[in-house]
Design an enzyme around this catalytic site. Structure first.
Site, short mmCIF file in Angstrom:
data_model
loop_
_atom_site.label_atom_id
_atom_site.label_comp_id
_atom_site.label_asym_id
_atom_site.label_seq_id
_atom_site.Cartn_x
_atom_site.Cartn_y
_atom_site.Cartn_z
N HIS A 134 0.86 -1.15 0.50
CA HIS A 134 -0.26 -0.23 0.26
C HIS A 134 0.75 1.06 0.24
CE1 HIS A 134 -3.11 -2.78 2.43
NE2 HIS A 134 -2.98 -3.10 0.47
N HIS A 169 -9.41 -2.05 -5.00
CA HIS A 169 -8.35 -2.47 -4.08
C HIS A 169 -6.96 -3.65 -4.79
CE1 HIS A 169 -5.45 -2.50 -0.15
NE2 HIS A 169 -5.70 -3.80 -0.83
N ASP A 228 -3.18 -2.18 -5.12
CA ASP A 228 -2.23 -3.21 -4.60
C ASP A 228 -1.59 -4.03 -6.24
OD1 ASP A 228 -3.16 -4.27 -2.27
OD2 ASP A 228 -3.87 -5.80 -2.57
N HIS A 260 -0.19 -11.52 -5.07
CA HIS A 260 0.32 -10.93 -4.92
C HIS A 260 1.26 -11.34 -5.52
CE1 HIS A 260 -0.64 -7.46 -2.63
NE2 HIS A 260 -1.10 -8.50 -1.62
#
Length: 303
Positions: free
Chosen positions: A78, A237, A241, A264
């Site tokens: 973030h 979001h 990310d 991720h």
């Protein structure tokens, strides 16, 4: 000339680690040209520096963690997204623990900190990575890809089989030539399912998680009283990310990222795949004022 950027002033904040639940002191300091984003574990003696670089990403379980010589910094995505969105190239990030504080679960508080510190343009051209050809990585029905694009664009699709998501937009495409990262993306919070929380806490994860720093979803609804900040906050979001994960390449991108159910881990694999294929990208700068740059950043506001 598009110049490299750092902070005008040092700024500090305190928060809790999402996974550790521990109090963390965060200090952002200006850094010289060509430093990049460097995390500094000031609680260790001697202090350990870890550059925000895709090759140092070692753990992608529910967050992006960097490690070097056995020393770790977790949940960097973030803050990295805020640096990317505001075009910050060089900064030292000092931490008193192994995790960046979660703040409110979005990049918004970090954007506020950076803007409060002030942004300083530096005496060297900003370097961009331009995508020259398509790169794709796929895994278990998920995919992430880079495509050439004269600007910076992020498209994302999520697919959750859950009553809450039946009424939510699960795709987003954000072209940053026409869309503000600060207004449209930075405030999107991380989200989690109540049913997963017990399992996570048994693994010493999400110990600092609460309704103050995440959107929490039970079997039927969003638990947070205030609801959502954007109608497509969940997928936004994921865009946030991805922007943070891609900034581990070390430079802002000129190109398009497309993610389908990517996380991720896959984002990092894509970065590594790109770096390994040197004919797929090039470093470019915009030193001549007559060149029309495909990316522009807001003029630094006075702190």
């Amino acid at each position: 000339m598009i110049r490299q950027r750092t902070l005008k002033n040092t700024i500090r904040a305190t928060g809790v680690g999402l996974h550790s639940g521990e109090k963390v002191y965060l200090t952002l300091r200006p850094a010289p040209v060509n430093t990049g984003i460097v995390f500094v574990r000031t609680d260790l003696d001697p202090v350990v520096q870890i550059a925000a670089n895709a090759e140092y990403v070692t753990d992608t379980t529910l967050c992006t963690a960097l490690s070097r010589d056995g020393v770790k910094v977790a949940t960097v995505e973030h803050l990295m997204s805020a640096f990317a969105g505001l075009g910050i190239d060089n900064v030292f990030v000092e931490l008193s623990a192994a995790e960046v504080p979660i703040m409110d679960g979005s990049a918004g508080p970090f954007v506020f900190l950076i803007q409060s510190a002030g942004i300083a343009e530096q005496g060297a051209p900003k370097k961009f990575i331009r995508i020259k050809r398509e790169i794709v990585v796929e895994e278990d029905g998920k995919e992430a890809r880079f495509l050439p694009h004269n600007g910076f664009k992020v498209a994302f699709a999520i697919d959750f089989d859950h009553p809450v998501f039946a009424h939510q937009k699960q795709t987003a495409s954000v072209d940053f030539s026409t869309t503000s990262f600060v207004k449209e993306v930075s405030r999107a919070r991380t989200f989690g399912f109540m049913r997963d929380l017990e399992h996570l806490r048994a693994q010493n994860l999400a110990l600092g998680g609460s309704l103050d720093n995440a959107i929490v979803v039970d079997d039927y609804r969003i638990v947070n009283e205030g609801g959502l900040r954007y109608e497509d906050e969940f997928v936004k979001h994921k865009v946030l990310d991805a922007i943070g994960d891609l900034y581990q390449l070390g430079h802002s991108l000129i190109g398009e990222f497309r993610g389908v159910k990517s996380g991720h881990g896959l984002n990092n694999k894509l970065c590594r795949a790109l770096m390994a294929q040197q004919d797929a990208w090039e470093i470019v700068t915009f030193e001549d004022d007559t060149q029309t740059a495909p990316i522009s950043y807001a003029a630094p506001a006075l702190a």
